[in-house]
Design an enzyme around this catalytic site. Structure first.
Site, PDB file in Angstrom:
ATOM      1  CG  HIS A 228      -1.855   1.257   0.897  1.00  0.00           C
ATOM      2  ND1 HIS A 228      -2.774   1.120  -0.124  1.00  0.00           N
ATOM      3  CD2 HIS A 228      -1.904   2.586   1.372  1.00  0.00           C
ATOM      4  CE1 HIS A 228      -3.344   2.611  -0.325  1.00  0.00           C
ATOM      5  NE2 HIS A 228      -2.720   3.285   0.471  1.00  0.00           N
ATOM      6  CE1 TYR A 232      -2.149   7.472  -0.978  1.00  0.00           C
ATOM      7  CE2 TYR A 232      -1.333   5.478   0.293  1.00  0.00           C
ATOM      8  CZ  TYR A 232      -2.707   6.409  -0.143  1.00  0.00           C
ATOM      9  OH  TYR A 232      -3.814   6.220   0.112  1.00  0.00           O
ATOM     10  CG  HIS A 379      -8.283   1.819  -7.611  1.00  0.00           C
ATOM     11  ND1 HIS A 379      -8.731   3.137  -7.042  1.00  0.00           N
ATOM     12  CD2 HIS A 379      -7.325   1.395  -6.985  1.00  0.00           C
ATOM     13  CE1 HIS A 379      -8.174   3.369  -6.086  1.00  0.00           C
ATOM     14  NE2 HIS A 379      -6.987   2.377  -5.812  1.00  0.00           N
ATOM     15  CG  PHE A 380      -4.136  -0.622 -10.670  1.00  0.00           C
ATOM     16  CD1 PHE A 380      -3.334  -0.439 -11.805  1.00  0.00           C
ATOM     17  CD2 PHE A 380      -4.479  -1.694  -9.857  1.00  0.00           C
ATOM     18  CE1 PHE A 380      -3.261  -1.669 -12.448  1.00  0.00           C
ATOM     19  CE2 PHE A 380      -4.318  -2.917 -10.702  1.00  0.00           C
ATOM     20  CZ  PHE A 380      -3.582  -2.800 -11.839  1.00  0.00           C
ATOM     21  CG  HIS A 381      -4.837   1.160 -15.623  1.00  0.00           C
ATOM     22  ND1 HIS A 381      -5.283   0.043 -15.081  1.00  0.00           N
ATOM     23  CD2 HIS A 381      -4.009   1.231 -16.610  1.00  0.00           C
ATOM     24  CE1 HIS A 381      -4.273  -0.699 -15.512  1.00  0.00           C
ATOM     25  NE2 HIS A 381      -3.550  -0.187 -16.658  1.00  0.00           N
ATOM     26  NE  ARG A 442      -5.970  -7.396 -10.049  1.00  0.00           N
ATOM     27  CZ  ARG A 442      -5.290  -6.966  -9.430  1.00  0.00           C
ATOM     28  NH1 ARG A 442      -5.644  -6.882  -8.154  1.00  0.00           N
ATOM     29  NH2 ARG A 442      -4.036  -6.379  -9.658  1.00  0.00           N
ATOM     30  NE  ARG A 443      -2.417  -9.210 -10.735  1.00  0.00           N
ATOM     31  CZ  ARG A 443      -1.873  -9.147  -9.697  1.00  0.00           C
ATOM     32  NH1 ARG A 443      -1.859  -9.945  -8.618  1.00  0.00           N
ATOM     33  NH2 ARG A 443      -0.616  -8.397  -9.655  1.00  0.00           N
TER      34      ARG A 443
HETATM   35 FE1  HAS Z   1      -5.702   1.784  -4.211  1.00  0.00          FE
HETATM   36  C1  HAS Z   1      -5.828  -1.392  -4.910  1.00  0.00           C
HETATM   37  C2  HAS Z   1      -7.796   1.754  -1.745  1.00  0.00           C
HETATM   38  C3  HAS Z   1      -5.227   5.296  -3.745  1.00  0.00           C
HETATM   39  C4  HAS Z   1      -2.997   2.418  -6.630  1.00  0.00           C
HETATM   40  N1  HAS Z   1      -4.652   0.654  -5.581  1.00  0.00           N
HETATM   41  C5  HAS Z   1      -4.933  -0.998  -5.716  1.00  0.00           C
HETATM   42  C6  HAS Z   1      -4.052  -1.184  -6.602  1.00  0.00           C
HETATM   43  C7  HAS Z   1      -3.189  -0.539  -6.891  1.00  0.00           C
HETATM   44  C8  HAS Z   1      -3.706   0.851  -6.229  1.00  0.00           C
HETATM   45  C9  HAS Z   1      -2.085  -0.305  -7.854  1.00  0.00           C
HETATM   46  O1  HAS Z   1      -8.659  -0.421   0.082  1.00  0.00           O
HETATM   47  C10 HAS Z   1      -4.010  -2.884  -6.924  1.00  0.00           C
HETATM   48  C11 HAS Z   1      -3.007  -3.524  -6.320  1.00  0.00           C
HETATM   49  C12 HAS Z   1      -3.120  -5.014  -6.829  1.00  0.00           C
HETATM   50  O2  HAS Z   1      -2.395  -5.020  -7.728  1.00  0.00           O
HETATM   51  O3  HAS Z   1      -3.874  -5.888  -6.220  1.00  0.00           O
HETATM   52  N2  HAS Z   1      -6.479   3.407  -3.065  1.00  0.00           N
HETATM   53  C13 HAS Z   1      -7.520   3.075  -1.901  1.00  0.00           C
HETATM   54  C14 HAS Z   1      -7.625   4.154  -1.296  1.00  0.00           C
HETATM   55  C15 HAS Z   1      -6.922   5.511  -1.888  1.00  0.00           C
HETATM   56  C16 HAS Z   1      -6.010   4.756  -2.789  1.00  0.00           C
HETATM   57  C17 HAS Z   1      -8.614   4.398  -0.117  1.00  0.00           C
HETATM   58  N3  HAS Z   1      -4.515   3.474  -5.183  1.00  0.00           N
HETATM   59  C18 HAS Z   1      -4.360   4.844  -4.812  1.00  0.00           C
HETATM   60  C19 HAS Z   1      -3.286   5.480  -5.336  1.00  0.00           C
HETATM   61  C20 HAS Z   1      -2.769   4.633  -5.896  1.00  0.00           C
HETATM   62  C21 HAS Z   1      -3.191   3.433  -5.802  1.00  0.00           C
HETATM   63  C22 HAS Z   1      -3.065   7.021  -4.880  1.00  0.00           C
HETATM   64  C23 HAS Z   1      -1.694   4.786  -7.070  1.00  0.00           C
HETATM   65  C24 HAS Z   1      -0.940   6.025  -7.193  1.00  0.00           C
HETATM   66  N4  HAS Z   1      -6.937   0.609  -3.522  1.00  0.00           N
HETATM   67  C25 HAS Z   1      -7.432   0.504  -2.206  1.00  0.00           C
HETATM   68  C26 HAS Z   1      -7.835  -0.849  -2.102  1.00  0.00           C
HETATM   69  C27 HAS Z   1      -7.347  -1.591  -2.710  1.00  0.00           C
HETATM   70  C28 HAS Z   1      -6.569  -0.925  -3.793  1.00  0.00           C
HETATM   71  C29 HAS Z   1      -8.613  -1.157  -0.817  1.00  0.00           C
HETATM   72  C30 HAS Z   1      -7.591  -2.980  -2.717  1.00  0.00           C
HETATM   73  C31 HAS Z   1      -8.498  -3.762  -3.732  1.00  0.00           C
HETATM   74  C32 HAS Z   1      -8.345  -5.118  -3.766  1.00  0.00           C
HETATM   75  O4  HAS Z   1      -9.678  -5.596  -3.197  1.00  0.00           O
HETATM   76  O5  HAS Z   1      -7.577  -5.794  -4.337  1.00  0.00           O
HETATM   77  C33 HAS Z   1      -7.078   6.808  -1.519  1.00  0.00           C
HETATM   78  O6  HAS Z   1      -5.783   7.142  -1.284  1.00  0.00           O
HETATM   79  C34 HAS Z   1      -7.577   7.681  -2.407  1.00  0.00           C
HETATM   80  C35 HAS Z   1      -7.838   9.014  -1.967  1.00  0.00           C
HETATM   81  C36 HAS Z   1      -8.223   9.946  -3.095  1.00  0.00           C
HETATM   82  C37 HAS Z   1      -9.266  11.140  -3.116  1.00  0.00           C
HETATM   83  C38 HAS Z   1      -9.318  11.896  -4.048  1.00  0.00           C
HETATM   84  C39 HAS Z   1      -8.978  13.405  -3.900  1.00  0.00           C
HETATM   85  C40 HAS Z   1      -9.028  13.981  -5.045  1.00  0.00           C
HETATM   86  C41 HAS Z   1      -7.912  14.926  -5.393  1.00  0.00           C
HETATM   87  C42 HAS Z   1      -8.212  15.649  -6.784  1.00  0.00           C
HETATM   88  C43 HAS Z   1      -8.222  17.172  -6.751  1.00  0.00           C
HETATM   89  C44 HAS Z   1      -8.428  17.709  -8.266  1.00  0.00           C
HETATM   90  C45 HAS Z   1      -7.782  18.675  -8.947  1.00  0.00           C
HETATM   91  C46 HAS Z   1      -8.120  18.824 -10.049  1.00  0.00           C
HETATM   92  C47 HAS Z   1      -6.171  18.724  -8.530  1.00  0.00           C
HETATM   93  C48 HAS Z   1     -10.090  10.949  -1.847  1.00  0.00           C
HETATM   94  C49 HAS Z   1      -6.699  15.100  -4.697  1.00  0.00           C
HETATM   95  C50 HAS Z   1      -8.747  20.341 -10.191  1.00  0.00           C
HETATM   96  C51 HAS Z   1      -9.324  20.442 -11.458  1.00  0.00           C
HETATM   97  C52 HAS Z   1     -10.004  21.687 -11.711  1.00  0.00           C
HETATM   98  C53 HAS Z   1     -10.620  21.615 -13.040  1.00  0.00           C
HETATM   99  C54 HAS Z   1     -10.215  22.921 -10.684  1.00  0.00           C
HETATM  100 CU    CU Z   2      -3.874  -0.088  -0.969  1.00  0.00          CU
END
Ligand code: HAS
Ligand code: CU
Length: 559
Positions: A228, A232, A379-381, A442-443
């Protein structure tokens, strides 16, 4: 003066890191398109279904590990030297970690690709999570060791630059970019210990035949202890760009430096004690500790929600500085035709969606619906595949002129490229999420399972497949456009044009003087992070090893 004039040696290191990153991105992206076409059944001529897993491993390792880490190393080397206004202390040391990481990547990549050549004695079809019971040739693990040790030494290099600066500037606040680099690396040191123990004490000796078996649950747990926080490690360099460069690209200033520091500290504290959210379905891990991991994960949303607020506020400030008015009118005055800006903002928009699918993953009970389905790659893409990858590409548009001294070439291609990525990813990722909900796994190279009919809530499976294949192909086109622009810029020469990027970064609206000094006490936060990890992992790990390090499973513990 461009960065390359002030720091010629460091600029070279940044260039090389970025070059390795983007070459890996090109190869890994090609593999991605091959997979998208194969598993959707649109075109199966590239590889056999047996070789699909070799390609998939190459895709994951080259993109999730090699691309991200080299891009981070380039960006962080730039950020540290720029913000401390001093070069890295020893070019030989710097070359050392770069060479070690490169050597490790080449060994691992060649071992994986050996799987495509039947006469080769080595292969590593273990996917990018490489935990037991799948086993790779020892060379794969040795490559990983070099790679990770190289990344540790890179951190030492950035810390040494900081200590040198600290001696000359006692009592001053750590410049924001350096602060972000140091906190990210502290998080990395704490979390990568898990994968180091997994590989050095279990997987490598096992693949060498020195031990007969490993405990799959123990090695999976060690993997996810690291697995995990590593996400980050990919996200924090993107945030580093969103906080320090994007406000300027928008025409404004960072809304709050103190909030940015709080966000990075929260990542240091909370990134690691959540790994069990990847193991909700693993037997042998007490439910209570899975619940603690879920609670911590929900708290871990906070730094990203704070980021959404701070970064959007900074962009809005930029839009208003550029003459935008009204509640939403500022959006129109933003520089949408500026590829560095558009790339970062589109990456941010997609991350908002990726964050929501992350919240669903994190829910212990909803997770059972999507675990091991195509939802997860969806999700991860959006996260690593867009929030990180598109931001790193966008940063390249802004940095390459500064680190090469050359004007950005093929500007019109650059202008459309972030939109091409955005469209491709919208098609692919949305369809992946929906297909996952319909139960598509998947996979696997053969996800059709003729006896099973997958029912989408809306739309049909063949329509989703088509969207995935079209999206994957558009993404690859976006990648080719990017490589043309970047390598065109690098090798295009400076020409007669002396046009240079204005590389200064404006001061934040609210600076570090508005935050308590304790935020910069890195020792304190590291200690708190270690305590939280001990609470989350102590008992379950003890149970796992108490019946012998190599015995499978664990005796139940009363939680
Ligand atoms: Fe995840 C699985 C939960 C974030 C990557 N995640 C994965 C896997 C990858 C991955 C690679 O709880 C698969 C691993 C595998 O092969 O099995 N993930 C989360 C949660 C977050 C999260 C709670 N993941 C990420 C990030 C990754 C990433 C970041 C890569 C960089 N994820 C999971 C969970 C799994 C999981 C389970 C397991 C699933 C399973 O069953 O296998 C949080 O950190 C997300 C928080 C994000 C937000 C969004 C905030 C929004 C923002 C946008 C601002 C907007 C802007 C644009 C700047 C709350 C910051 C403004 C535009 C204008 C026009 C003004
Ligand atoms: Cu995770």
């Amino acid at each position: 003066m461009a960065y390359v004039d002030d720091f010629p040696t460091d600029a070279r290191i940044v260039r090389w890191n970025m070059a390795v990153a983007f070459i890996s991105l090109g190869i890994g992206g090609l593999f991605g398109m091959i997979q998208a076409l194969h598993r959707t059944g649109i075109f199966r001529g590239f590889v056999s279904s047996a070789d699909y897993y070799t390609v998939l491993t190459g895709h994951g390792v080259l993109l999730a590990l090699v691309f991200t880490t080299f891009a981070l190393s380039g960006l962080f080397t730039w950020g540290v030297t720029r913000s401390l206004d001093r070069p890295l202390p020893s070019p030989r040391f710097t070359m050392g970690w770069f060479a070690l990481m490169l050597l490790g990547s080449i060994i691992a990549a060649v071992t994986i690709l050996g799987g495509l050549v039947p006469s080769m004695p080595f292969k590593a079809d273990v996917l990018f999570t490489f935990y037991a019971p799948m086993q790779a040739h020892p060379a794969f693990y040795i490559g990983l060791v070099f790679f990770v040790v190289g990344s540790w030494l890179a951190g030492v290099d950035w810390f040494r630059a900081y200590w040198g600066w600290r001696k000359d500037n006692p009592g001053e606040r750590i410049p924001l970019q350096t602060f972000m680099v140091l906190v990210t690396m502290l998080m990395w040191y704490i979390s990568s210990i898990g994968v180091a123990v997994e590989v050095l004490f279990f997987l490598l000796p096992w693949s060498l035949g020195l031990i007969e078996a490993v405990d799959p649950l123990l090695t999976r747990t060690l993997f996810w202890y690291f697995g995990h926080p590593v996400v980050y490690f990919w996200l924090m360099p993107a945030y580093f760009i969103w906080y320090t460069v994007l406000p300027k690209l928008s025409g404004g200033r960072l809304f709050s430096d103190p909030l940015a520091r709080v966000v990075f500290i929260l990542f240091l504290l909370l990134s690691t004690p959540v790994g069990f959210h990847h193991q909700y379905v693993d037997p042998g891990i007490p439910e209570g500790f899975k619940f603690i991991a879920m609670t911590n994960t929900m708290f871990l949303l906070l730094p990203s929600l704070l980021t959404a607020f701070t970064v959007v506020a900074s962009i809005e400030h930029g839009g208003r500085q550029r003459g935008g008015e009204g509640r939403l009118g500022w959006l129109r005055s933003l520089p949408w035709d500026e590829p560095a800006f558009a790339g970062c903002v589109l990456a941010g928009l997609m991350f908002a969606a990726g964050g929501f699918s992350g919240m669903i993953n994190a829910g212990m009970n909803i997770n059972y619906l999507i675990h091991n389905t195509l939802w997860v790659p969806g999700h991860f893409h959006l996260t690593v595949g867009t929030a990180s990858a598109l931001t790193f590409m966008a940063a390249g548009y802004w940095l390459f002129p500064q680190i090469t001294g050359n004007r950005l070439r093929f500007r019109s291609l650059a202008t459309i490229q972030p939109y091409v990525w955005f469209i491709g990813m919208t098609l692919m990722s949305n369809a992946m999420h929906r297909a996952g909900l319909a139960g598509v796994p998947r996979r696997t190279a053969e996800p059709q399972y003729d006896a099973v009919s997958f029912q989408g809530v809306v739309g049909g499976i063949s329509e989703m497949r088509l969207q995935i294949a079209i999206g994957g192909t558009i993404l690859f086109i976006g990648l080719v456009l990017y490589l043309i622009v970047i390598f065109g810029t690098w090798f295009g020469g400076s020409g007669n044009d002396t046009l240079r990027v204005n590389s200064s970064l404006p001061a934040p609206l609210s600076g570090p003087e508005h935050s308590p000094k304790i935020l910069d006490n890195l020792k304190l936060w590291t200690a708190v992070a270690i305590v939280l990890i001990a609470l989350a992992y102590g008992l379950p790990l003890w149970a796992l090893v108490s019946d012998g390090l190599l015995a499978p499973g664990s005796p139940p513990i009363p939680v």
